[in-house]
Design a protein around this motif. Structure first.
Motif, PDB file in Angstrom:
ATOM      1  N   CYS A  74       0.792  -1.221   0.020  1.00  0.00           N
ATOM      2  CA  CYS A  74      -0.011   0.065   0.066  1.00  0.00           C
ATOM      3  C   CYS A  74       0.691   1.440   0.144  1.00  0.00           C
ATOM      4  CB  CYS A  74      -0.993   0.039   1.136  1.00  0.00           C
ATOM      5  SG  CYS A  74      -0.144  -0.015   2.680  1.00  0.00           S
ATOM      6  N   CYS A  84       4.299   4.357  -7.403  1.00  0.00           N
ATOM      7  CA  CYS A  84       3.093   4.415  -6.682  1.00  0.00           C
ATOM      8  C   CYS A  84       2.878   5.224  -5.598  1.00  0.00           C
ATOM      9  CB  CYS A  84       3.217   2.999  -5.841  1.00  0.00           C
ATOM     10  SG  CYS A  84       3.767   1.339  -6.808  1.00  0.00           S
ATOM     11  N   HIS A  85       1.398   5.223  -5.433  1.00  0.00           N
ATOM     12  CA  HIS A  85       0.874   6.208  -4.599  1.00  0.00           C
ATOM     13  C   HIS A  85       0.735   5.598  -3.200  1.00  0.00           C
ATOM     14  CE1 HIS A  85      -0.094   9.161  -7.621  1.00  0.00           C
ATOM     15  NE2 HIS A  85      -0.712   8.160  -8.233  1.00  0.00           N
ATOM     16  N   ASP A  87      -1.223   4.493  -0.593  1.00  0.00           N
ATOM     17  CA  ASP A  87      -2.697   4.254  -0.445  1.00  0.00           C
ATOM     18  C   ASP A  87      -2.867   3.557   0.873  1.00  0.00           C
ATOM     19  OD1 ASP A  87      -3.353   5.402  -2.753  1.00  0.00           O
ATOM     20  OD2 ASP A  87      -3.273   3.517  -3.884  1.00  0.00           O
ATOM     21  N   MET A  90      -6.172   4.667   2.773  1.00  0.00           N
ATOM     22  CA  MET A  90      -7.278   4.304   1.897  1.00  0.00           C
ATOM     23  C   MET A  90      -7.489   2.732   2.141  1.00  0.00           C
ATOM     24  SD  MET A  90      -8.163   4.514  -2.079  1.00  0.00           S
ATOM     25  CE  MET A  90      -7.003   3.181  -2.409  1.00  0.00           C
ATOM     26  N   TRP A  91      -6.348   1.900   2.022  1.00  0.00           N
ATOM     27  CA  TRP A  91      -6.703   0.524   2.380  1.00  0.00           C
ATOM     28  C   TRP A  91      -7.043   0.310   3.607  1.00  0.00           C
ATOM     29  CZ3 TRP A  91      -2.168  -2.805  -0.379  1.00  0.00           C
ATOM     30  CH2 TRP A  91      -2.224  -2.528  -1.721  1.00  0.00           C
TER      31      TRP A  91
END
Length: 146
Positions: A74, A84-85, A87, A90-91
């Motif tokens: 993530c 990659c962002h 996340d 959010m996850w």
């Protein structure tokens, strides 16, 4: 100049060079080269532990998935920086929502179960009472027949 790291003496240039020189992985504290590698308990495969999950469940992926262009962690720590962002928040929020939905469904199911248990207990008392009344009537009929 040499550095004593993990019980070995290595050149300073070997520290943070994206190559694991020490068995305890202490020569790569600022890279992902080996700092996060572990052995899988099931198949002895090298695993990469995602660096910073920020509240999301810790994740370990097979090391061959590192650098494959797919963001498996993530925080993106399995890929080159910038691909990659991050996340993780959010996850984690999605995982939390799933957990709350599961707990809500579990509680609703438990409440229904308890309701049916109580209905069953009430029905049993009613049926036992009816059986007792029918047994009394049967005894009365048997007395009349004898």
């Amino acid at each position: 100049m040499f550095s004593l790291i993990g019980g070995r003496v290595i050149p300073d240039s070997f520290v943070n060079d994206d190559y694991c020189d020490c068995d305890d992985r202490s020569d790569e504290p600022n890279t992902n080269a080996c700092a996060m590698l572990t052995k899988s308990k099931t198949n002895n495969e090298q695993m990469f532990k995602c660096r910073d999950t920020k509240g999301y469940a810790p994740l370990a992926i097979a090391s061959h998935l590192m650098g494959d262009g797919v963001c498996d962690c993530c925080d993106g720590s399995d890929e080159i920086e910038g691909l990659c962002h991050d996340d993780c928040a959010m996850w984690a929020a999605e995982e939390e929502a799933k957990l709350h939905a599961y707990e809500k469904a579990r509680e609703e199911g438990k409440a229904k179960f308890n309701k049916y248990v109580e209905l069953g207990k009430t029905a049993k008392v009613d049926y036992d009472k009816e059986i007792d009344e029918l047994n009394v009537q049967l005894n009365q009929v048997e007395l009349k027949v004898d």
